[in-house]
Design a protein around this motif. Structure first.
Motif, short mmCIF file in Angstrom:
data_model
loop_
_atom_site.label_atom_id
_atom_site.label_comp_id
_atom_site.label_asym_id
_atom_site.label_seq_id
_atom_site.Cartn_x
_atom_site.Cartn_y
_atom_site.Cartn_z
N VAL A 1 2.91 -0.08 -6.44
CA VAL A 1 3.10 0.94 -5.41
C VAL A 1 4.41 1.70 -5.63
O VAL A 1 4.51 2.89 -5.33
N ASP A 2 5.40 1.01 -6.18
CA ASP A 2 6.68 1.67 -6.44
C ASP A 2 6.54 2.71 -7.53
O ASP A 2 7.20 3.76 -7.50
N ALA A 3 5.67 2.45 -8.49
CA ALA A 3 5.47 3.38 -9.60
C ALA A 3 4.54 4.53 -9.23
O ALA A 3 4.54 5.56 -9.89
N SER A 4 3.76 4.36 -8.16
CA SER A 4 2.79 5.38 -7.77
C SER A 4 3.47 6.54 -7.05
O SER A 4 4.44 6.35 -6.31
N SER A 5 2.94 7.74 -7.25
CA SER A 5 3.46 8.93 -6.55
C SER A 5 2.53 9.37 -5.43
O SER A 5 2.74 10.42 -4.82
N VAL A 6 1.53 8.57 -5.13
CA VAL A 6 0.57 8.91 -4.08
C VAL A 6 1.25 8.83 -2.71
O VAL A 6 2.04 7.92 -2.43
N GLY A 7 0.97 9.80 -1.85
CA GLY A 7 1.48 9.75 -0.48
C GLY A 7 2.98 9.91 -0.38
O GLY A 7 3.64 10.46 -1.27
N ALA B 1 -8.38 -6.44 -1.44
CA ALA B 1 -8.69 -5.78 -2.71
C ALA B 1 -8.09 -4.38 -2.77
O ALA B 1 -7.95 -3.81 -3.87
N SER B 2 -7.72 -3.81 -1.63
CA SER B 2 -7.15 -2.46 -1.62
C SER B 2 -5.63 -2.47 -1.64
O SER B 2 -5.00 -1.41 -1.60
N TRP B 3 -5.02 -3.66 -1.71
CA TRP B 3 -3.56 -3.76 -1.76
C TRP B 3 -3.11 -3.91 -3.22
O TRP B 3 -3.91 -4.18 -4.10
N SER B 4 -1.82 -3.75 -3.43
CA SER B 4 -1.27 -3.86 -4.79
C SER B 4 0.02 -4.66 -4.77
O SER B 4 0.54 -4.98 -3.69
N ASP B 5 0.52 -4.98 -5.96
CA ASP B 5 1.83 -5.61 -6.00
C ASP B 5 2.91 -4.53 -5.87
O ASP B 5 2.64 -3.33 -5.94
N VAL C 1 0.86 -1.19 0.00
CA VAL C 1 0.00 0.00 0.00
C VAL C 1 0.89 1.24 0.00
O VAL C 1 2.08 1.16 0.32
N ARG C 2 0.35 2.36 -0.35
CA ARG C 2 0.99 3.65 -0.14
C ARG C 2 0.53 4.17 1.23
O ARG C 2 -0.34 3.57 1.87
N TYR C 3 1.07 5.30 1.66
CA TYR C 3 0.59 5.86 2.92
C TYR C 3 0.64 7.38 2.88
O TYR C 3 1.44 7.99 2.15
N SER C 4 -0.23 8.00 3.68
CA SER C 4 -0.35 9.46 3.71
C SER C 4 0.61 10.06 4.73
O SER C 4 1.32 9.34 5.44
N SER C 5 0.62 11.39 4.82
CA SER C 5 1.48 12.07 5.79
C SER C 5 1.10 11.73 7.22
O SER C 5 1.91 11.89 8.14
N LYS C 6 -0.12 11.25 7.41
CA LYS C 6 -0.57 10.85 8.74
C LYS C 6 -0.50 9.34 8.93
O LYS C 6 -1.10 8.77 9.83
N LYS C 7 0.27 8.70 8.05
CA LYS C 7 0.50 7.25 8.09
C LYS C 7 -0.77 6.44 7.88
O LYS C 7 -0.90 5.30 8.36
N ILE C 8 -1.71 7.00 7.14
CA ILE C 8 -2.93 6.27 6.78
C ILE C 8 -2.67 5.50 5.50
O ILE C 8 -2.18 6.07 4.52
N PRO C 9 -2.95 4.18 5.47
CA PRO C 9 -2.70 3.41 4.24
C PRO C 9 -3.59 3.84 3.09
O PRO C 9 -4.78 4.12 3.28
N LEU C 10 -3.00 3.91 1.91
CA LEU C 10 -3.71 4.37 0.72
C LEU C 10 -3.52 3.39 -0.42
O LEU C 10 -2.51 2.69 -0.51
N ARG C 11 -4.50 3.35 -1.32
CA ARG C 11 -4.34 2.62 -2.58
C ARG C 11 -3.47 3.44 -3.52
O ARG C 11 -3.20 4.61 -3.28
N THR C 12 -3.06 2.83 -4.59
CA THR C 12 -2.19 3.54 -5.54
C THR C 12 -2.90 4.70 -6.22
O THR C 12 -2.24 5.59 -6.75
N ASP C 13 -4.24 4.72 -6.18
CA ASP C 13 -4.98 5.82 -6.79
C ASP C 13 -5.36 6.89 -5.77
O ASP C 13 -6.07 7.84 -6.10
N GLY C 14 -4.91 6.74 -4.52
CA GLY C 14 -5.17 7.75 -3.50
C GLY C 14 -6.34 7.45 -2.59
O GLY C 14 -6.51 8.11 -1.56
#
Length: 213
Positions: free
Chosen positions: A98-104, A90-94, A68-81
């Motif tokens: 996540v490495d290619a995502s710029s979210v969080g 279903a909310s996790w990714s390979d 998962v990605r994560y926010s500035s408040k350490k909240i887990p995020l999907r790759t689409d935010g």
């Protein structure tokens, strides 16, 4: 007096001939080839950097779709935010996604009991780049394994194969130890130089940690 025209070189992207009147420093036959070459270089760079990052994380983790990605408040995020959840596969990714995502602000790994992965989190264990004695004693007593610095730079995460019935938090004076293996995501930081790129077995993880603290 007649001059002899210099034959143009080939396009660096499509290998076709450059226009006869192309400038001497021209490298591409068209703006389309120039853009395509730029995209190809960018893709190659991204793949190289992704490979370098993956090489610093055990394949036992990168091979699983638990990221998962994560926010500035350490909240887990999907790759689409959108929000992710530790109990919603279903909310996790390979890893590549996540490495290619710029979210969080980065990425983390979701622990599940099914995977038998345990993380020992030594909180506030590093000061001015030096591991504190209480933390060093625990590190030395455990099997050599993949270890990383936490995002703050003051914590250490030790990753093992094993399981614990429930997460634990132990506080004794300056000592601060947490132990997790299920329904928790761990922010993945920088590998500590010299530590194995693999996970050691830690049978009876809860009992072992209890005996050390």
């Amino acid at each position: 007096m007649p001059t002899t025209a210099t034959l143009a070189a080939d396009c660096e992207h499509c290998a076709g001939p450059l226009p006869l009147m192309a400038r001497s420093h021209a490298r591409y036959c068209s703006s389309a080839c120039k853009q395509a070459a730029y995209r190809a270089r960018r893709k190659a760079t991204d793949l190289r950097l992704a490979g370098e990052r993956a090489a610093r994380i055990p394949s036992e983790l990168t091979s699983r779709a638990r990221w998962v990605r994560y926010s500035s408040k350490k909240i887990p995020l999907r790759t689409d935010g959108r929000f992710a959840a530790v109990d919603s596969p279903a909310s996790w990714s390979d890893f590549s996604a996540v490495d290619a995502s710029s979210v969080g602000g980065g990425f983390g790994f979701v622990l599940t009991a099914l995977d038998r992965i345990v993380v020992v989190d030594l909180d506030h264990a590093v000061v001015n780049g030096q591991v504190l004695p209480w933390a060093q004693r625990i590190v030395d007593a455990l099997p050599p394994t993949y270890m990383e610095r936490g995002r703050s730079g003051t914590g250490l995460h030790l990753w093992f194969r094993g399981e614990v019935a429930a997460g634990r938090r132990i506080r004794k004076n300056e000592l601060a130890v947490e132990l997790y293996s299920d329904r928790r995501y761990m922010i993945v930081g920088d590998r500590v130089s010299g530590t194995p790129l693999g996970l050691a077995e830690l049978p009876d993880a809860a009992g072992v940690i209890a005996s050390l603290v």
